[in-house]
Design a protein around this motif. Structure first.
Motif, PDB file in Angstrom:
ATOM      1  N   ILE A   1      -5.148   8.544  -1.146  1.00 20.23           N
ATOM      2  CA  ILE A   1      -3.790   8.433  -0.609  1.00 20.23           C
ATOM      3  C   ILE A   1      -3.504   9.500   0.441  1.00 20.23           C
ATOM      4  O   ILE A   1      -4.196  10.538   0.527  1.00 20.23           O
ATOM      5  CB  ILE A   1      -2.723   8.561  -1.726  1.00 20.23           C
TER       6      ILE A   1
ATOM      7  N   HIS B   1       0.820  -1.219   0.000  1.00 21.51           N
ATOM      8  CA  HIS B   1       0.000   0.000   0.000  1.00 21.51           C
ATOM      9  C   HIS B   1       0.849   1.262   0.000  1.00 21.51           C
ATOM     10  O   HIS B   1       0.319   2.356  -0.160  1.00 21.51           O
ATOM     11  CB  HIS B   1      -0.932   0.008   1.217  1.00 21.51           C
TER      12      HIS B   1
ATOM     13  N   SER C   1      -8.737   5.974  -6.012  1.00 20.68           N
ATOM     14  CA  SER C   1      -7.619   5.694  -5.112  1.00 20.68           C
ATOM     15  C   SER C   1      -7.484   6.870  -4.137  1.00 20.68           C
ATOM     16  O   SER C   1      -7.445   8.036  -4.550  1.00 20.68           O
ATOM     17  CB  SER C   1      -6.336   5.536  -5.950  1.00 20.68           C
TER      18      SER C   1
ATOM     19  N   GLU D   1      -1.616   4.334   0.161  1.00 18.01           N
ATOM     20  CA  GLU D   1      -2.926   4.280  -0.486  1.00 18.01           C
ATOM     21  C   GLU D   1      -3.858   3.533   0.471  1.00 18.01           C
ATOM     22  O   GLU D   1      -3.795   2.323   0.604  1.00 18.01           O
ATOM     23  CB  GLU D   1      -2.814   3.525  -1.814  1.00 18.01           C
TER      24      GLU D   1
ATOM     25  N   THR E   1       0.042  11.375   1.707  1.00 11.65           N
ATOM     26  CA  THR E   1       1.449  11.447   1.304  1.00 11.65           C
ATOM     27  C   THR E   1       2.370  11.711   2.498  1.00 11.65           C
ATOM     28  O   THR E   1       1.919  12.061   3.590  1.00 11.65           O
ATOM     29  CB  THR E   1       1.657  12.574   0.280  1.00 11.65           C
TER      30      THR E   1
END
Lengths: 513, 513
Positions: free
Chosen positions: B374, B349, B372, B360, B376
């Motif tokens: 996410i 992931h 998707s 993710e 960061t």
């Protein structure tokens, strides 16, 4: 001076890293210490920024005192404490007197008097009440007339002194129960309908803005005690301080109505009743208000009538004090008898008009464009009712509390009538009791003076409430033998001449007894 | 119940020969005995006649309590005491919650929540302040948006409960310093300019009519202590009662701002600072507010991410509590290291997006129309600042009063964030200190609950003032080593792992230490 409002100059810290209190709270902290319970209305809160900071936090706060707290009424930049004014008002049904007072010194700056604009809805208060009956619109008209009277007075005062409404933080108003109802746009109908209960006695402090008076603070109206016993009399009592005295006093104010209070620091009893138009020029064709041209004093010298007029005007009629003099002089010169009957042959001035006897107190004089002025037997009879009512109120009220005339230490004859009256004449005809003359006191417009006294001394606020609640008001409808007693008092000076020893002595001296 | 307002049914004598007190005065006599200092505004005085007499003087009087007196806000015919309502409001910059309360019983009738209409002038409070800068008109626009928010809530409540504004006599409002300035149409500019001094802390009781809120009584806004320490936190403290306790408590509320109070009945110290957008979805492309579709809890089980969403909506992003879970779970599963760095090979992931590592947490799934989602490395770094600020505030404030974490008897995590947060996760990442879990308390929306508490217990009015004046507020600008301390606290859970014994034990158990 502890006036009903205060101005205080504050020099506070500008916001800084050490003191980040809000503007409002910093001012409050400074006020609370001295003034205790303080309110800052939303209107003032909204004005704080940027005003205070622009003034470098050197500001003047105006506070108006209410029953138990202070209200911030104004915040100004810099030190404006020198600019601090109040008004006191005698709100009469005929005339309204407004006095501008410097609340730093108590100095009276000016005093103005104009007719009450409500008069256009009726000279008599009852006409105004009937006019407004069942109509909010008409009630508002009369209310607006009262407010317009205030506005005109404020305008006159501003033109004369340059003091604006916004510099005035408090106003005290003394007026009778109905006048205060009209001022506040509240229907006075119930005052004159059984059981004669007003909508309010004490209206409390009212924001001037709410009733359309353009001053920046509050209006305080003296509380009434009953329908015929208004704040004007409560104000008068405040002025005389009889409620604080060991001496027993009588306080009488005879105008459109007659009000009488007897008491001292331990008790206050009162009666009131409609005095009728006798003293305001309504009883005689030539009767008139005490204004220019009214005959106000009369003497009979060598069987001739000598008079003076107000402002030395051409004689136009006779006012209350003139009538009392006229009756007294005629009695002392044998022109009328003990029952007030004119004696046809006693003087050439006693003439017949329309089959009725009358006294011609001013003769026709075409060269001076002077009309003949007369006072008829009917006028006399009418006036005797008023004078006997005044006397009987005193006798009745003394009787109610188990006192006699001898117990009276002081006798206040308040109001315009009391002021202009010749005391000897009033005693001679039996309108006032035959007391030691040193006991008499004619304090003038006590309604206005009481309003002034409170304006300049806030500590008297609770006194006002005390007076109002202490008064035991006795409705005259409870005086069963009142009319009978009045008949006894309608003689000159009284059925029982021994009630009037000084008059009796004078009559004996003059060979009339 | 001793609510902030009261309704009392009075059965008074109709005016009669034995009792001729004015209508107002008769009511006052009846109230004064029980309520002491009472004011009847002119507006009510004007309504007395003929209302009271038509009601045969069987009337219900509503009184609103203020700091030291009662104000008559309404007079109704007959007995309407059953119909007695108040409102409490949590006035947030994002959402406004209004609760209708039966003031006879304290029962909550309904609670409504809508977005603050001020949002259209900026999600961020600072944008709103800049919008209104130097313009009374724009200030009014934002003020009006606040009022319109209240109006819509009142409307929703009326439709739902049939309780009208006129039946509501009092409203308590808890909001931050700026929100209350906007509500009262007062420029909040100074709050964000050195030296950060608001125009007011305590606005006092305000007639609802004056600010355009159609209830028949007063609005009470909780006082602020400082620019970043508003009435919402004072209200929260009132609710928790830490100011009355022997125990030493910490009270933390992390939202747009972070506020922390430590103290007991003897002392209260506080700090506050902008927490930033970290918790409200502003830090990540897929961060979002806690509403439908936000991922609010996350577990990593067998190296797979399991989550729940609010109202089971399709995942749209992640909210604050989800982020805390995500970080905690990744840390406990070795996906991030002690400094919060994502480990590239720890899980499938962890992917690279635009040359930056990211996790993710929800995979693309075209069959479910799922994007998707996410988070960061930059998002993580940003969030670590928030979590370390929270921890550092506690450490700093304890240090200021010479205490340590061991001295804390209780730890209140207030606000929506505190409520939805997984406590273990928050401790694991070092956002909250590693205390005995029994010491933690998540009381929910304390701002609203404090407002409710005061609404239903007027005796707390003086408590509110006491709290506000007792708080020793320390500006974070005075914390010289704050940034340095924050860096120490930006590790997971902390540079010094011994500060986190329970986390240390867990890491050892999991073979990560």
């Amino acid at each position: 001076m502890e006036a009903l409002s205060e101005k205080i100059f504050l020099k506070l810290d500008m916001p800084n890293d050490q003191n980040r209190r809000g503007d409002r709270d910093k001012i409050f902290d400074a006020l609370k210490e001295k003034y205790g319970q303080v309110i800052m209305p939303y209107k003032i809160l909204k004005e704080l920024y940027p005003k205070c900071r622009e003034a470098n936090f050197e500001i003047t706060v105006t506070l108006a005192r209410r029953d138990y707290d202070w209200v911030v009424t104004k915040i100004e930049c810099g030190d404006t404490t020198h600019n601090h004014y109040g008004l006191c008002v005698d709100l009469g049904s005929t005339t309204v007197i407004m006095r501008l007072v410097d609340l730093n010194t108590g100095n009276i700056i000016t005093e103005e008097c104009i007719f009450n604009k409500e008069i256009k809805f009726g000279e008599d208060i009852l006409n105004r009440i009937f006019y407004t009956r069942n109509s909010k619109e008409k009630l508002y008209e009369v209310h607006k007339a009262a407010i317009d009277t205030f506005l005109e007075l404020l305008d006159i005062i501003e033109k004369k002194t340059n003091v604006k409404g916004e510099d005035i933080s408090i106003m005290t108003v003394a007026g009778n129960t109905t006048m205060i109802h009209f001022l506040l746009n509240i229907d006075p109908w119930t005052i004159f309908q059984t059981p004669y209960t007003p909508v309010f006695n004490q209206p409390g402090f009212i924001n001037a803005e709410e009733i359309g008076i353009p001053i920046s603070g509050y209006v305080y109206c003296f509380p009434s005690v009953a329908n015929y016993f208004g704040g004007d009399i409560v104000s008068g009592l405040l002025y005389t301080e009889i409620y604080d005295s060991d001496e027993i006093s009588a306080f009488i104010d005879i105008g459109t109505n007659g009000e009488l209070v007897i008491g001292n620091k331990d008790f206050l009893v009162a009666v009131a009743g409609a005095a009728g138009p006798a003293l305001e020029g309504g009883i005689s064709k030539f009767g008139m208000r005490a204004k220019k041209g009214a005959i106000d004093t009369i003497k009979i010298i060598n069987n001739e009538i000598k008079y003076t007029t107000i402002e030395n005007g051409k004689p136009l009629g006779i006012c209350g004090s003139g009538i009392v003099d006229l009756l007294s002089e005629m009695f002392l010169n044998g022109w009328v008898d003990f029952s007030g009957e004119l004696k046809e042959n006693a003087s050439k001035h006693i003439i017949k008009v329309d089959n009725e006897l009358a006294v011609e107190y001013a003769s026709k004089d075409e060269s001076k464009n002077q009309e003949s002025l007369i006072f008829t037997q009917s006028d006399i009879n009418q006036f005797l009712k008023t004078k006997s009512a005044a006397y009987t109120m005193v006798a009745f009220l003394l009787g109610e509390v188990g006192l006699t005339l001898d117990d009276l230490d002081r006798f206040y004859a308040a109001g315009a009538f009391g002021t202009h009256l010749n005391l000897e004449s009033a005693v001679t005809i039996g309108m006032y009791p035959d007391l030691d003359r040193n006991k008499f006191n004619c304090p003038g417009n006590t309604s206005l003076e009481g309003a002034y006294k409170l304006l300049t001394n806030r500590n008297l606020l609770s006194k006002v409430d005390n007076i109002a609640s202490k008064i035991n008001y006795i409705g005259l409808e409870n005086a069963k033998d009142f009319l009978e007693k009045m008949r006894g008092a309608s003689f000159l000076p009284h059925t029982d001449i021994d009630n009037y020893p000084s008059v009796k002595a004078n009559l004996i001296k003059r060979g009339l007894l």
